[in-house]
Motif scaffolding. Sequence first.
Motif, mmCIF file in Angstrom:
data_model
loop_
_atom_site.group_PDB
_atom_site.id
_atom_site.type_symbol
_atom_site.label_atom_id
_atom_site.label_comp_id
_atom_site.label_asym_id
_atom_site.label_seq_id
_atom_site.Cartn_x
_atom_site.Cartn_y
_atom_site.Cartn_z
ATOM 1 N N TYR B 106 110.281 -79.185 107.831
ATOM 2 C CA TYR B 106 110.906 -80.480 108.053
ATOM 3 C C TYR B 106 112.421 -80.426 107.944
ATOM 4 C CZ TYR B 106 106.244 -82.357 108.002
ATOM 5 O OH TYR B 106 104.954 -82.613 108.314
ATOM 6 N N TYR B 213 103.849 -78.424 103.831
ATOM 7 C CA TYR B 213 102.849 -78.560 104.885
ATOM 8 C C TYR B 213 101.439 -78.725 104.344
ATOM 9 C CZ TYR B 213 106.380 -77.454 108.295
ATOM 10 O OH TYR B 213 107.471 -77.495 109.087
ATOM 11 N N LYS B 536 103.571 -87.638 112.616
ATOM 12 C CA LYS B 536 104.447 -87.321 111.490
ATOM 13 C C LYS B 536 105.556 -88.363 111.435
ATOM 14 C CE LYS B 536 103.999 -82.397 112.342
ATOM 15 N NZ LYS B 536 103.588 -81.742 111.099
ATOM 16 N N PHE B 538 109.108 -88.865 108.939
ATOM 17 C CA PHE B 538 109.822 -88.468 107.730
ATOM 18 C C PHE B 538 111.294 -88.870 107.822
ATOM 19 C CE2 PHE B 538 112.193 -84.714 109.201
ATOM 20 C CZ PHE B 538 111.537 -84.432 110.387
ATOM 21 N N ASP B 558 102.247 -87.443 107.020
ATOM 22 C CA ASP B 558 101.693 -86.929 108.266
ATOM 23 C C ASP B 558 100.178 -87.083 108.255
ATOM 24 O OD1 ASP B 558 100.798 -84.815 106.714
ATOM 25 O OD2 ASP B 558 102.287 -83.404 107.464
ATOM 26 N N GLU B 560 96.542 -86.009 110.753
ATOM 27 C CA GLU B 560 96.075 -85.217 111.880
ATOM 28 C C GLU B 560 94.571 -85.382 112.047
ATOM 29 O OE1 GLU B 560 97.203 -81.126 111.641
ATOM 30 O OE2 GLU B 560 95.781 -80.514 113.193
#
Lengths: 592, 1075
Positions: B106, B213, B536, B538, B558, B560
């Motif tokens: 990020y 992550y 995502k 941020f 995030d 998924e």
Amino acid sequence: MKKINILIVFIITLLLAGCEDFLTRDPLDSITDTPQFWNNEENIRTYTVGLYDQYFEGWRSSWSRTDWYSETNIADWNDNNAQNAATFFTRVTPATDATNWRFINLRRVNILIDRASNSDLPDEAKNHWVGVGRFLRALEYHKLVSKYGDVPWFDAPLESNDMDQLYKQRDPRVTVMDNVAADLEFANNNIRQSDGTAGLTINRSVALAFTSKVMLFEGTWQKYRENNTAKATEYLKIAKDAAAQVMSSNKYSLTPNFKDLTTSISLAGNPEIILYREYEEGVLMHSLMSFQNTEFQGNSPSRSLIDNYLSANGLPINQDENDLFKGDKWFFDEIADRDPRLHAIIDTDGLRLEGVATVYAASGYFTNKFVNESLIDKPGGMSNTNITDAPIMKLNEVLMNYIEAAVELADMGAYTLTQNDFDISINKLRSRPSTDMPHVTLTGNTLSVGGIIVSDPERDADVSPLIWEVRRERRSELAYEGNRFNDIRRWGKLEYADMVINPKVNLGAWVDKPRYVEWYNEEFSPAVPLTIEDLDNIRLDRPGDAGYIKPISTEALMRTYSEKDYLYPIPTDQITLYQTKGVTLTQNPGWN
Amino acid sequence: MKKKINSFVFLLFVTIGCVFAQSRVSGIVVDTSGDPVIGASILIKGTGQGTVTNIDGEFTLSTPNDATLVISYVGLLTQEVPVSDNMRVVLQSDSELLDEVVVVGYGTQRRENLTGAVSSVNVEDAVANRPVTDIAKALQGISPGLTITNNLGGVGTESTIRLRGSVGSINATGGTSPLILVDGVEVPSLNLINPSDIESISVLKDAASASIYGTRAAWGVILITTKQGQEGAPRVSYSNNFAWNTPTRMPELMSTVDNAEYIMKVMRRTEPDRNVISNIGYSIDELAIEKMRNWEQQYGGMSQSELGEMQLGRDFEIRDGKTFFYRSFDPLEMFTKKWTPQQNHDFSISGGGARTTYNIGLGYLSQSGVMKINTDEYERYNVTTNTTTTIKDWWKVRTNVMFTRSNNSEPYKFTSGQYDAWFYLLRWPKWYPYETYEGKDFRSAVTDLKQSNRESISTNYVRANLGTELIPVENLSINFDYTFGLWNMYQKRAGGEVVAYNMFAGAPISAYESLYGSTHNRAIQSSRYTYSNIFKAFATYDFSLKDTHNFKFIAGVDAETRESLGHYSERRDLIDINMPEIALATGDQYVNSVAYHNDFAAAGVFGRINYDYLGKYLLEVNSRYDGSSRFPAGKKWALFPSASLGWRISEESFMEWTKPSLSNLMLRGSWGTIGNQDVAANSFISTMSSGNSGWVMNRTNVLYLGAPSVLSPELTWERVTTYNIGLNGGFFNNRLNFVADYYKRVTSDMHTAGEALPSTFGANSPMINFGELTATGIELGVNYRHNFSNGLNLGLSASVSNVKEEITKFNEEANNIYANYKGRVLGEIWGYETDRLFQESDFNADGTLKDGIPTQELFESGAFTFGPGDVKYKDLDGDGKISYGSNSLEDHGDLKIIGNSLPRMEYNFSVDLEYKNFDLRAFFQGVGSRDFWAYGSVAIPTGGSGFADGAFSHFLDYWTPQNTDAFYPNPSNNAWISNGNNFLRQTRYLQNMAYLRLKNLTIGYTLPAQWLQAIKFQSARVYVSGENLFEFDNMTIPVDPESTDYKPGYGSGSWSFGRSYPFSRTLSVGMQVNF
């Protein structure tokens, strides 16, 4: 700016709130074990069918072999085949043995019984499925007991933390078999008379037929191996009654042609078949026929098996009164006027000798019990793409179970034989059009044929003439069907499989080389005539150019047996594991 | 931020620049040591105009007064400077990486401020200048700690990627791999990425740098970014590469005579009286050996085309109903190409105006297989586009679309799961008939190839990303990204039939027939899909207090989802075999049980704080609250924190004395925990597997359901904790750099089989959180760069890494040496120590062993007893017999650990040289230790089916009473034996797979700028390159030392070891032009 902050807060809040739902993803392509699942009979059926190939292997599939004919222990560790290289009984205790000391299927079956019992199905359906489960459990324990003797009995799926049960001592063989008898009784009272596709689904007759098989095994084992006459009597009565129920139900009848039982592309509708396994091109195929069609036979009929077959007059070949038998020194003489069931298991066109035939046989006799002539040069008969159906339980075996149980009971004084017992069993088989052998008559403690008492000079002195002849009939009728090893074990006659004690296991056809060469050249007039030198690789049992084929000449390479071979060794990893819990898992006698 | 400034400058230039007049500027370009840089490119930014420096490093140019010059030179960092009078431009060397910005999770981080274990890959060296077809192969040996193994040769094959250890968690089937993110989003395979599109690669190795992550980053992260457009006139570049591959090494079959003699020897071990042996239609006897010898003398010198068809009498004959073959073939020579071609082309356009920048990349790759007939073909097409638009000063929108299509086409395989042609070409002896007889083929792998249709697998991957960045106030940026990905694999198989003399039926020239039956007359289509949605959001905010306390905050979320499904369908009886379509088949239809469907979701909230005080003391704290659908209700979420600290010692006043030699010295340490959700599917729900029961009713293989799986209700996350200590240093203006890391990674609460349960349980022990696996390792890297005043630039670099993985906690009391146990070092190989070969003097006249020689009867059977020439094992425990005890740690008889199959001490070094327009790079890569117990008849002389498989030349050194000092034992039948008889796992025949290999050698020439101006090129370079040119190793069998895996086949795929697709050496030429 402010708006954006609000947006972020909003998104985070939304995500966190919805997260438990968002992160719940139940399996999409596998069924979850829930009570609802088991409340549906079709679901139980789907679960159960997964167990079929575990208990009714037929001819398995692809290159994988079962106990029919050869190439598995049960098929090979007996006296039916002469072998190029002997197969040996297990010699050392294995460290692990996941194929024999195995409880995976027991767990599957116990889950079936447990879930079906607790389902909300109507009683009839529930009892049927519980019955199917208990029937399969009986088969599983029969298998375990026949290999190991005492085994721990479990009647419910075990929990992983139930240490007392998991590390339970072996239960005595009789306890287990009493439970098996109870399971079979329940099954025989509750399994539906008919259910699903006939011949391909477990029904009452299937359960009864297998009851006769399992209890005949255990009854004779108790008699000969354990000297337990009481239990032997009890079990043999169950065997005989179960067989009798199948026979009297009149649902099944003998098929006219003996060989159709093991060579048909489809067994559907065959009146003799109680259960069979269906093979279909491209769906499920086997390779058993290939081993009697295109493959060299390193295992092929032994002298012992060939000599078992009677002459067409119903007399043993070597009995003095037998004037039909022309001797075994020339193949065509030897097979002339014999029980047609011999002709059904070997190639009668001639011996298949090394040096002459491309696809030859170790003993010279080339067996073809499983060969369907119409498939001989087609993919359906070659490689691992065979398509003939496999019989799993048939009426002829039930008849033989019946008569054997009857004579054994009579031998112990627990039953009085009548001529009818033979008429509904052996004589029925002999009336089969393709067999057409003279009937036997019960004459005192013996059998007679056409007025002559059957008396085999080769008879094992331990065995009464009556039992000897019943066993012979069984062998003739059921050769290569995976029974022989268990038969000689339950009779306490494993020595028959010992190549030193019983030299006939290691002998094949008589070959007179000069005579054979002369005959061959005359019969086929080959461009390059056959010579005696071409037969150099054939090893005979005596010096010179004539003798019985003897595939193994070095005694050290022959199979011998010892007392411990009656039971399998328990794998050492299990014994060690039990020790860590302070439990002694006893090893079978003679193994360490 | 930087882009914004750039746009600002550009705007300024556009609006004001045109008002002012042009003027001439002059200047000099030097490097950091003050030497002039000859031939540096000087471009006026935003135009195609420019010049190059002369031999004294000087230049003159007409420019607008306020123009910006872009000054570049290979190996030096490009600089942009506004024009001024008498300019002096000092170009920094590329190696002065301290100011480099490294991509991290990020965001980006200045290299000097990195406190975690992060390494960045020099894309230019590792990828751009090499003829690599997938990045994974290029990454091999590039970054210490990153292990890339290409177990298998062949076109379009996947590499195995491991970071800091091979196993990670013993519950992860197939080992654990790092998360691979391209532009922040996971890709299914590195093969899908065009190497030319890559801008940067970072490897995040420790938990502190990867934890942002979340769960899937438990085994590290490889971050790849793709090229973005740069403001300015369109830049067009094109590169290509033409390569030729040749096998590194292949086994060679024995001559016909040697092979036949070998087979007879094997046979006589068990059947001394037998004189003839037959197998799949061919026979051997003493007469045949004589005739093979004669054939060799008479016709051995002739080529196969001169010899023509098989002739009865000359090449084979039929005696006693058996067929004997005498003619010799070399199937590899006849049917495989010495060199196989490969080419790729890449084309890209990038540029942009004040508000919009773009980059478009196109790539094409094609590879061709090794067989001469009906060979494999692999093709790949890539399209990547990136655009960024600045709508307002505070609002940017970007899109990124990636599309990859690959197609792998090969001959139809008639037996599913069977080995490929390599296996069979090397399975049968040289007399196996590969020529026709009377115009008809014999059955062989080549005949199959000749007559078969094709089957193909195509893979399509498309990914669209839409993102936006908001900068509401200075130093705050907020990003939103949404990515949709669709991966699809589509297989089409067109059956048919093969007609040949059926050798296997035992009657070579009578059975001319269809070999595989009518079931192959069919069309098959199967496909797999994976859809993914990734969101995502941020925000990043940074600020400084009094210029001494620097802060940077990141917070984000995030989420998924990923759904996968697959199906298979087949229909028999094609109307026209050349139109293999399901719609044009008339027969039975099948669907296969490979159909699957599953769904997955993950979400997380994360945050990071970076703080530094005067750039001297650095702190980074990460935290992530992570959720995964893999876990049951109530256990879906867990918090995983991490932190790292750095101390730039060189900035301390007490270190003043070290200047200027010491440019940089930093000590760093990190700690972090990440949850691993890489566990088996449905670990938490009792499910019943389904499949074909093998029970056929009404021509249908009836579906069944298996036993419900056994679960432990307590099961929860595995945790991976990493401790890392590192030291970075730079000397002499950072011309010499080093980086060193020591780490310990503990995988705890590992899903392991609970306590071993007796067989009576009837199922595997349910998984519990118990085991612990500890990996410890070191990584060292050094590089040095120097620019000599004569124009020679030298770069040297080397790195080494080592990792050991050991089970430190395990729930198993039996301590079986072949299972997991506490103290087990992963990869260990148990075996016997070989003493020597038995000699005749070891035996009494009756064949029994002489007194005092340990007996090996435990390994004897009816078919095999030890005799002279057989392997004698060492009786390590001195009990007079060779045994394995109870195969347990406490009692393992004569067994000991004889090696380890996992790679250790991986190292590499490279040399870069540039002189004038020439550049040279040599890259060596090696593995310090690795052992392998190989199966299959290339490693173990087998005898094979019916004793009569082909044997290999390298086995010729076998024991005979005359050759008592042989390497291989007296021939015996080891068909399908991997661990028995003479070939129990042992030291003598254990393969040492350590190697040192010249992975790449590239020599390039950059065309002089003067030439290029004439043809309007900005730059052009041509190069030649070689991959895997040579190696040093200790193999005793002719198999590539990197080859540790097998092409799957039926039964155990391991039998094809050494008989599968070969590894290649590659020679290539290529060019790179910009215009």
